[in-house]
Design an enzyme around this catalytic site. Structure first.
Site, PDB file in Angstrom:
ATOM      1  N   CYS A   2     -13.136  31.066 -12.103  1.00 53.24           N
ATOM      2  CA  CYS A   2     -12.113  30.546 -11.631  1.00 53.24           C
ATOM      3  C   CYS A   2     -11.837  32.334 -12.053  1.00 53.24           C
ATOM      4  O   CYS A   2     -10.921  32.164 -10.645  1.00 53.24           O
ATOM      5  CB  CYS A   2     -11.417  30.342 -13.158  1.00 53.24           C
ATOM      6  SG  CYS A   2     -12.050  30.391 -14.695  1.00 53.24           S
ATOM      7  N   HIS A  36      -4.805  32.653 -14.884  1.00 59.90           N
ATOM      8  CA  HIS A  36      -5.303  33.756 -15.301  1.00 59.90           C
ATOM      9  C   HIS A  36      -4.763  35.356 -14.511  1.00 59.90           C
ATOM     10  O   HIS A  36      -4.224  35.007 -13.305  1.00 59.90           O
ATOM     11  CB  HIS A  36      -6.572  34.181 -14.537  1.00 59.90           C
ATOM     12  CG  HIS A  36      -7.689  32.462 -15.806  1.00 59.90           C
ATOM     13  ND1 HIS A  36      -7.278  32.231 -16.719  1.00 59.90           N
ATOM     14  CD2 HIS A  36      -8.177  32.482 -15.491  1.00 59.90           C
ATOM     15  CE1 HIS A  36      -8.453  31.490 -17.331  1.00 59.90           C
ATOM     16  NE2 HIS A  36      -9.762  31.125 -16.464  1.00 59.90           N
TER      17      HIS A  36
HETATM   18  N1  NAP Z   1     -10.962  25.101 -16.569  1.00 62.28           N
HETATM   19  C1  NAP Z   1     -11.236  26.300 -15.700  1.00 62.28           C
HETATM   20  O1  NAP Z   1     -10.247  26.821 -15.359  1.00 62.28           O
HETATM   21  C2  NAP Z   1     -12.246  25.895 -15.079  1.00 62.28           C
HETATM   22  C3  NAP Z   1     -12.501  26.947 -13.841  1.00 62.28           C
HETATM   23  C4  NAP Z   1     -13.877  26.773 -13.094  1.00 62.28           C
HETATM   24  C5  NAP Z   1     -14.349  25.948 -13.417  1.00 62.28           C
HETATM   25  N2  NAP Z   1     -14.764  25.045 -14.520  1.00 62.28           N
HETATM   26  C6  NAP Z   1     -15.920  23.992 -15.039  1.00 62.28           C
HETATM   27  O2  NAP Z   1     -15.206  22.613 -14.878  1.00 62.28           O
HETATM   28  C7  NAP Z   1     -16.099  21.632 -16.210  1.00 62.28           C
HETATM   29  C8  NAP Z   1     -15.251  21.054 -16.670  1.00 62.28           C
HETATM   30  O3  NAP Z   1     -13.635  22.648 -16.947  1.00 62.28           O
HETATM   31  P1  NAP Z   1     -12.733  21.822 -18.097  1.00 62.28           P
HETATM   32  O4  NAP Z   1     -11.739  22.603 -18.075  1.00 62.28           O
HETATM   33  O5  NAP Z   1     -12.084  20.668 -16.743  1.00 62.28           O
HETATM   34  O6  NAP Z   1     -13.189  20.823 -19.114  1.00 62.28           O
HETATM   35  P2  NAP Z   1     -12.773  19.419 -20.261  1.00 62.28           P
HETATM   36  O7  NAP Z   1     -11.178  19.635 -20.086  1.00 62.28           O
HETATM   37  O8  NAP Z   1     -13.702  19.745 -21.206  1.00 62.28           O
HETATM   38  O9  NAP Z   1     -12.936  18.436 -19.909  1.00 62.28           O
HETATM   39  C9  NAP Z   1     -14.128  18.234 -19.715  1.00 62.28           C
HETATM   40  C10 NAP Z   1     -14.867  17.008 -18.813  1.00 62.28           C
HETATM   41  O10 NAP Z   1     -16.029  16.486 -18.820  1.00 62.28           O
HETATM   42  C11 NAP Z   1     -16.050  15.211 -19.183  1.00 62.28           C
HETATM   43  N3  NAP Z   1     -18.048  15.117 -19.893  1.00 62.28           N
HETATM   44  C12 NAP Z   1     -18.341  16.109 -20.811  1.00 62.28           C
HETATM   45  N4  NAP Z   1     -19.932  15.596 -20.951  1.00 62.28           N
HETATM   46  C13 NAP Z   1     -19.566  14.843 -20.327  1.00 62.28           C
HETATM   47  C14 NAP Z   1     -21.016  13.794 -20.068  1.00 62.28           C
HETATM   48  N5  NAP Z   1     -21.867  14.635 -21.120  1.00 62.28           N
HETATM   49  N6  NAP Z   1     -20.998  12.725 -19.093  1.00 62.28           N
HETATM   50  C15 NAP Z   1     -20.133  12.131 -18.444  1.00 62.28           C
HETATM   51  N7  NAP Z   1     -18.595  12.924 -18.900  1.00 62.28           N
HETATM   52  C16 NAP Z   1     -18.609  13.987 -19.406  1.00 62.28           C
HETATM   53  C17 NAP Z   1     -14.969  15.032 -20.324  1.00 62.28           C
HETATM   54  O11 NAP Z   1     -14.793  13.674 -20.634  1.00 62.28           O
HETATM   55  P3  NAP Z   1     -14.489  12.384 -21.485  1.00 62.28           P
HETATM   56  O12 NAP Z   1     -13.359  12.976 -22.054  1.00 62.28           O
HETATM   57  O13 NAP Z   1     -15.414  11.217 -21.936  1.00 62.28           O
HETATM   58  O14 NAP Z   1     -15.306  13.472 -22.972  1.00 62.28           O
HETATM   59  C18 NAP Z   1     -13.843  15.849 -19.129  1.00 62.28           C
HETATM   60  O15 NAP Z   1     -13.508  14.604 -18.634  1.00 62.28           O
HETATM   61  C19 NAP Z   1     -16.894  22.884 -16.502  1.00 62.28           C
HETATM   62  O16 NAP Z   1     -18.105  23.146 -15.600  1.00 62.28           O
HETATM   63  C20 NAP Z   1     -16.414  23.900 -16.291  1.00 62.28           C
HETATM   64  O17 NAP Z   1     -17.340  25.615 -16.569  1.00 62.28           O
HETATM   65  C21 NAP Z   1     -13.148  25.168 -15.943  1.00 62.28           C
END
Ligand code: NAP
Length: 340
Positions: free
Chosen positions: A130, A243
């Site tokens: 990000c 950010h």
């Molecule tokens: N937030 C940001 O600013 C940002 C920016 C760039 C990249 N990212 C990347 O994007 C990804 C998601 O981030 P987020 O912020 O959305 O995280 P989050 O809010 O914690 O959500 C995680 C998601 O992944 C699912 N998940 C986790 N483990 C799983 C598994 N073993 N099998 C199936 N589903 C699973 C969760 O499902 P459940 O609800 O069922 O647990 C939920 O839908 C990460 O890789 C992060 O590094 C995030």
């Protein structure tokens, strides 16, 4: 004819935004599936005015689907992205797992759309971190004009960058400050985040920098130019979404601050708000839900020959993740799959 699209991690911060943005931008969707872990089976998520029931990633068959937008952590991506790719479904991945793989393009559509054609080696395209995404949108047009040599960046990163658990921790700790009977110990972050700032994101590396800082260095080189030197300090701040970055730029050729402002004003994905008066700049709370990367405080750095300073703010769940992924999906559709 539209696309059959899968959103993986649909119950998370980024996955929910992906569904919102696909609907907002009227991405040509024929069929859409929302996946998460087994514990979320049947959980309802919104897609425009429709409601989707979440399916289990572990048992989903990707055969016959055109593209899958992954927003789960690296561990689940490692298990399932290769399966999706092998089934012929192009993966657009938000985790850091594939970003540095030479056989996987790392794309910010405003900067290196031509890299899209590299997707076919693995059927996978990576989305940057990000903090990198918004910075390279600002750097690209300045680099085209004056060749950037070095960037010094300090970030002020919101808790939503650490997922929904990060947002819950800030919320719970903030409430606890006003309610002395409850105490919320740090879990997602290493120290209290409410009313505090933490100069540590991701793990420490041998040279004393953090992985988040290293990502900004490596990803800027891969997306823009391997010759650009970047040094970063990444800091978590008690902001829910958005950010901010203070960016110092040294260029080969002199670039006047007024010309830099004009160039940025004309560049894709950028909104310049830069009045030298009280409130004449953007703060993170104002960028939430927006597509743009906002640039303010553009000014000469008079301590070096060819230097500029600027302030860069963007919605990390949008340009930093979900929006960029949807823009990649649009690019893939336009340049490669050509349906819709
Ligand atoms: N937030 C940001 O600013 C940002 C920016 C760039 C990249 N990212 C990347 O994007 C990804 C998601 O981030 P987020 O912020 O959305 O995280 P989050 O809010 O914690 O959500 C995680 C998601 O992944 C699912 N998940 C986790 N483990 C799983 C598994 N073993 N099998 C199936 N589903 C699973 C969760 O499902 P459940 O609800 O069922 O647990 C939920 O839908 C990460 O890789 C992060 O590094 C995030």
């Amino acid at each position: 004819m539209g696309y059959k699209v899968v959103v993986v991690g649909a119950t998370g911060n980024v996955g929910r935004e992906m569904l919102n943005i696909l609907a907002e931008r009227q991405f040509p969707v024929d069929e859409i599936a929302a996946l998460a872990s087994r514990k979320s089976l049947g959980t309802e998520v919104s897609f425009g005015d429709k409601t989707l029931k979440t399916q289990d990633l572990a048992t989903f068959d990707f055969a016959g689907w055109d593209m899958a937008l992954f927003a789960v952590g690296s561990a689940a991506t490692k298990d399932y992205a290769p399966k999706a790719a092998a089934a012929g479904c192009v993966v657009i991945d938000n985790s850091s797992l594939y970003r540095y793989d030479p056989d996987v393009p790392l794309i910010v559509p405003e900067c290196n759309p031509q890299a899209i054609h590299g997707y076919s080696k693995k059927n996978i395209i990576a989305n940057p971190n990000c903090s990198t995404a918004q910075m390279v949108v600002a750097l690209k047009p300045l680099h085209d004009r004056a060749r950037i040599k070095r960037v010094v960046v300090s970030t002020y990163q919101s808790v939503s960058g650490a997922g929904k658990e990060g947002m819950d921790e800030l919320w719970d700790q903030t409430k606890a400050v006003y309610n002395p009977t409850s105490d919320v110990a740090p879990k997602k972050f290493t120290k209290q985040i409410a009313f505090n700032v933490i100069p540590h994101i991701d793990v420490f590396l041998d040279d004393g920098s953090t992985k988040e800082e290293w990502k900004m260095v490596a990803e800027t080189k891969k997306i823009l130019d391997p010759k650009i030197k970047v040094t970063a300090t990444c800091v978590r701040v008690p902001v829910f979404v958005g950010h901010s970055e203070a960016v110092n730029i040294e260029t080969e050729d002199f670039l006047d601050e007024d010309e830099a402002r004009d160039i940025l004003r004309e560049s894709p994905g950028i909104m310049v708000i830069d009045k030298r008066e009280d409130g004449g700049y953007v703060t993170p709370i104002e960028c939430v839900g927006d597509f743009a990367t906002f640039i303010s405080r553009i000014r000469q750095d008079s301590t070096i020959d060819n230097g500029l300073n600027l302030w860069c703010v963007s919605d990390n769940l949008r340009k930093g993740a979900a929006l960029n992924a949807v823009q990649i999906a649009e690019l893939l559709g336009r340049e490669v799959l050509k349906k819709g």
